[in-house]
Design a protein around this motif. Sequence first.
Motif, PDB file in Angstrom:
ATOM      1  N   TYR A   1      -1.100 130.439  40.617  1.00 41.68           N
ATOM      2  CA  TYR A   1      -2.324 130.330  41.119  1.00 41.68           C
ATOM      3  C   TYR A   1      -2.836 129.060  41.346  1.00 41.68           C
ATOM      4  O   TYR A   1      -2.816 128.038  40.173  1.00 41.68           O
ATOM      5  CB  TYR A   1      -3.721 131.009  40.115  1.00 41.68           C
ATOM      6  CG  TYR A   1      -4.950 130.618  40.258  1.00 41.68           C
ATOM      7  CD1 TYR A   1      -5.477 131.405  41.038  1.00 41.68           C
ATOM      8  CD2 TYR A   1      -5.584 129.893  39.642  1.00 41.68           C
ATOM      9  CE1 TYR A   1      -6.901 131.118  41.512  1.00 41.68           C
ATOM     10  CE2 TYR A   1      -7.057 129.602  39.777  1.00 41.68           C
ATOM     11  CZ  TYR A   1      -7.559 130.239  40.741  1.00 41.68           C
ATOM     12  OH  TYR A   1      -9.085 130.256  40.830  1.00 41.68           O
TER      13      TYR A   1
ATOM     14  N   TYR B   1      -9.029 125.155  52.460  1.00 40.15           N
ATOM     15  CA  TYR B   1      -7.872 125.744  52.135  1.00 40.15           C
ATOM     16  C   TYR B   1      -6.858 125.457  53.276  1.00 40.15           C
ATOM     17  O   TYR B   1      -5.569 126.117  53.312  1.00 40.15           O
ATOM     18  CB  TYR B   1      -8.093 127.338  51.716  1.00 40.15           C
ATOM     19  CG  TYR B   1      -8.849 127.640  51.028  1.00 40.15           C
ATOM     20  CD1 TYR B   1      -8.870 127.263  49.522  1.00 40.15           C
ATOM     21  CD2 TYR B   1      -9.920 128.561  51.250  1.00 40.15           C
ATOM     22  CE1 TYR B   1      -9.882 127.436  48.705  1.00 40.15           C
ATOM     23  CE2 TYR B   1     -10.793 128.940  50.178  1.00 40.15           C
ATOM     24  CZ  TYR B   1     -10.904 128.271  48.895  1.00 40.15           C
ATOM     25  OH  TYR B   1     -11.777 128.647  47.989  1.00 40.15           O
TER      26      TYR B   1
ATOM     27  N   GLY C   1     -10.902 128.401  37.258  1.00 35.37           N
ATOM     28  CA  GLY C   1     -10.936 129.765  37.850  1.00 35.37           C
ATOM     29  C   GLY C   1      -9.845 130.512  37.392  1.00 35.37           C
ATOM     30  O   GLY C   1      -9.776 131.579  38.114  1.00 35.37           O
TER      31      GLY C   1
ATOM     32  N   PHE D   1      -7.153 138.646  39.939  1.00 32.01           N
ATOM     33  CA  PHE D   1      -7.902 137.611  40.372  1.00 32.01           C
ATOM     34  C   PHE D   1      -8.897 138.243  41.172  1.00 32.01           C
ATOM     35  O   PHE D   1      -8.782 139.094  41.906  1.00 32.01           O
ATOM     36  CB  PHE D   1      -7.206 136.630  41.265  1.00 32.01           C
ATOM     37  CG  PHE D   1      -6.289 135.910  40.575  1.00 32.01           C
ATOM     38  CD1 PHE D   1      -6.651 134.692  40.111  1.00 32.01           C
ATOM     39  CD2 PHE D   1      -4.997 136.388  40.362  1.00 32.01           C
ATOM     40  CE1 PHE D   1      -5.755 133.730  39.010  1.00 32.01           C
ATOM     41  CE2 PHE D   1      -4.163 135.308  39.841  1.00 32.01           C
ATOM     42  CZ  PHE D   1      -4.615 134.263  39.015  1.00 32.01           C
ATOM     43  N   VAL D   2     -10.375 137.767  41.208  1.00 38.07           N
ATOM     44  CA  VAL D   2     -11.333 138.363  41.903  1.00 38.07           C
ATOM     45  C   VAL D   2     -11.200 137.902  43.264  1.00 38.07           C
ATOM     46  O   VAL D   2     -10.661 136.842  43.657  1.00 38.07           O
ATOM     47  CB  VAL D   2     -12.882 137.565  41.281  1.00 38.07           C
ATOM     48  CG1 VAL D   2     -13.877 138.041  42.190  1.00 38.07           C
ATOM     49  CG2 VAL D   2     -12.921 137.829  39.963  1.00 38.07           C
ATOM     50  N   GLU D   3     -11.653 138.886  44.267  1.00 42.43           N
ATOM     51  CA  GLU D   3     -11.338 138.782  45.594  1.00 42.43           C
ATOM     52  C   GLU D   3     -12.595 137.844  45.967  1.00 42.43           C
ATOM     53  O   GLU D   3     -13.837 138.264  46.390  1.00 42.43           O
ATOM     54  CB  GLU D   3     -11.749 140.161  46.369  1.00 42.43           C
ATOM     55  CG  GLU D   3     -10.582 141.071  46.086  1.00 42.43           C
ATOM     56  CD  GLU D   3      -9.409 140.592  46.610  1.00 42.43           C
ATOM     57  OE1 GLU D   3      -9.250 139.735  47.640  1.00 42.43           O
ATOM     58  OE2 GLU D   3      -8.272 141.110  46.309  1.00 42.43           O
ATOM     59  N   ASP D   4     -12.411 136.653  46.285  1.00 44.62           N
ATOM     60  CA  ASP D   4     -13.380 135.636  46.566  1.00 44.62           C
ATOM     61  C   ASP D   4     -13.217 134.836  47.697  1.00 44.62           C
ATOM     62  O   ASP D   4     -13.723 133.752  48.075  1.00 44.62           O
ATOM     63  CB  ASP D   4     -13.721 134.724  45.097  1.00 44.62           C
ATOM     64  CG  ASP D   4     -12.332 133.973  44.847  1.00 44.62           C
ATOM     65  OD1 ASP D   4     -11.392 134.137  45.461  1.00 44.62           O
ATOM     66  OD2 ASP D   4     -12.371 133.191  43.989  1.00 44.62           O
ATOM     67  N   GLY D   5     -12.106 135.291  48.568  1.00 48.58           N
ATOM     68  CA  GLY D   5     -11.789 134.494  49.920  1.00 48.58           C
ATOM     69  C   GLY D   5     -10.801 133.373  49.801  1.00 48.58           C
ATOM     70  O   GLY D   5     -10.388 132.819  50.623  1.00 48.58           O
ATOM     71  N   LYS D   6     -10.358 133.270  48.638  1.00 46.68           N
ATOM     72  CA  LYS D   6      -9.441 132.205  48.278  1.00 46.68           C
ATOM     73  C   LYS D   6      -8.066 132.916  48.618  1.00 46.68           C
ATOM     74  O   LYS D   6      -7.740 134.222  48.153  1.00 46.68           O
ATOM     75  CB  LYS D   6      -9.353 131.558  47.003  1.00 46.68           C
ATOM     76  CG  LYS D   6     -10.673 130.917  46.311  1.00 46.68           C
ATOM     77  CD  LYS D   6     -10.554 130.654  45.136  1.00 46.68           C
ATOM     78  CE  LYS D   6     -11.833 129.586  44.641  1.00 46.68           C
ATOM     79  NZ  LYS D   6     -11.799 129.292  43.227  1.00 46.68           N
TER      80      LYS D   6
ATOM     81  N   GLY E   1      -6.634 128.735  45.431  1.00 44.53           N
ATOM     82  CA  GLY E   1      -6.672 129.056  46.867  1.00 44.53           C
ATOM     83  C   GLY E   1      -5.923 128.000  47.730  1.00 44.53           C
ATOM     84  O   GLY E   1      -5.795 128.054  48.980  1.00 44.53           O
TER      85      GLY E   1
END
Length: 585
Positions: free
Chosen positions: A302, A431, A47, A239-244, A305
Amino acid sequence: MTSAARIASIFLSFFIVHANAFSQNTPPNIILIITDDQGYGDFGFTGNPHISTPTLDQLAQESVEFTNFYVSPVCAPTRSSLMTGRYSLRTGIRDTYNGGAMMATEEHTIAELLKKKNYVTGIFGKWHLGDNYPMRPSDQGFDESVIHLSGGMGQVGDFTTYYQGNRSYFDPVLWHNNQQQSYQGYCSDIFAEEAIKFIEKNKDQPFFTYLSFNAPHTPLQVPDEYYQKYKDLDPSEGFVEDGKPFYPMSESQKEDARKVYAMVENIDDNLNKLFSKLEELEIDDRTIIIFLTDNGPQQQRYVAGLRGLKGNVFQGGVRAPLLIHYPEKYQGSKKIDQLTAHLDILPTIAEVVGIDLPNDRKIDGKSLIPLMNGDAGNFQNRSFFSYWNRKYPERYNNISIQKSGWKLVGKTDYQAPIEEFELYNLTEDPYELTNLISSQTSKGRELKIEMDELYEELIQENHLVNQPLIQIGFEEENPVFLNRNDAAGQRGIWAQEEIYGYWNVLLASGTYDFTFKFVKDVPSQGTMYLETGPIVNQTKLESEGKIEFIEMKDIQLPGMKTQIIPFYQVNGKQIFPFWVEIHKK
């Protein structure tokens, strides 16, 4: 059909039958690749949009990928478990230095097991399981070795590169089959090139290649052509906002990330050369490629997460990618999410080549072949123990155990009640954000019972209680160089001048010459002491100026297990040598 055609047809049939028989009866080649301090997020396939890893991304698309795979929080413990299938404390490995990165020679390594099947074996890069006899790669099953010493190039234990400073990764003096040899170029290029030469030489017989890159470990040095690709990158953006979770990065950490990404891209390019060579030699279909990393990243960047970095038992310190590319048996991409670990690599290789595991010791790992075949039964109730402290493990400090999706973490002291532990449901909270110990106390106690049992078992292991000894005065290694990585004594021996240290050794009787090298040149008016058990020798120096070396010759010593304790007493100081050369006459 003409007579000539019949003969040609018979010959072709004979060739096909025997070629197939060769393929079926010949064990596969095995290439085991590990990188150093490359975190779970340092790949495109996990990712990271900034890093360029096309070779490894493609490998992931053509491999069995284990997405719930774990290693130790630091490098030497991971490498001992990888080589033996056993928790590192069973092997004598308890630290990355402080004299704790020497694996007992009685351990059976992957290389030693494969020798039973007539594999030719080679290691290229980082060993970090002992720099002296009987713990070197050549003592543990490797026919060919091109390595650096200790935990890293440019570190104090790797004294042939230490004084090169910010050029320690370039044009290094390495150890080729236990002899110093100068090389030209960048370290990762050198290790890959040597691995390729080894494969070319041995392409017609089963080979085991252990390609163990020291990058992207510090010092963060990389060819400028790679750094230029990342020099303007902001590694905290995009980075995409994916909850991580994404942990903040300082400016120095951003610069470190740029260098790490450049080092990783260089590794990826070298792996492309390696894989292309397999295709060129037409042995790619019968070669198994295993890829993993040794622990989490040393610097914040990175991490997909995950919480924590290298040295930490949180997920960011111990979760790693594992890819197994086995084209003869498994085609395309497959993902497996059962709990697996570095302990499993040796049992897996043993099953592939048909070798019985040693039955005189506990093997903690399990073969991954059943999982790859769709049978998860043996992994359903599996647990994994992790710890990390300097010198020796500390009860309930940076220690964890996980089982059936639950993870208990100790970040407390030896008398702590269960309420001071941390408990995570990794299935729902990968996480490690929500500590459930107050609401799931009984689950915490259940895991702590198993943690306590395993901890007590491991700290009583023979190779931990009776630490491996460097053997001096034997024909297998003469002279012997003792480096600071393997020095015991005061905690945290590194590049200090005034520090108490010694080496635990098994000494053969004989007459010896000693040469002592110091971190810096020392005044030439002082007294050099050499303590070897009950025998103490000293020599007084009374000249002018400063000196780099001190020699003590013709010292007669009996055979014994002892400590070698050298120090130079000068101007009210006791200075510990940087390294010691010992030559038996």
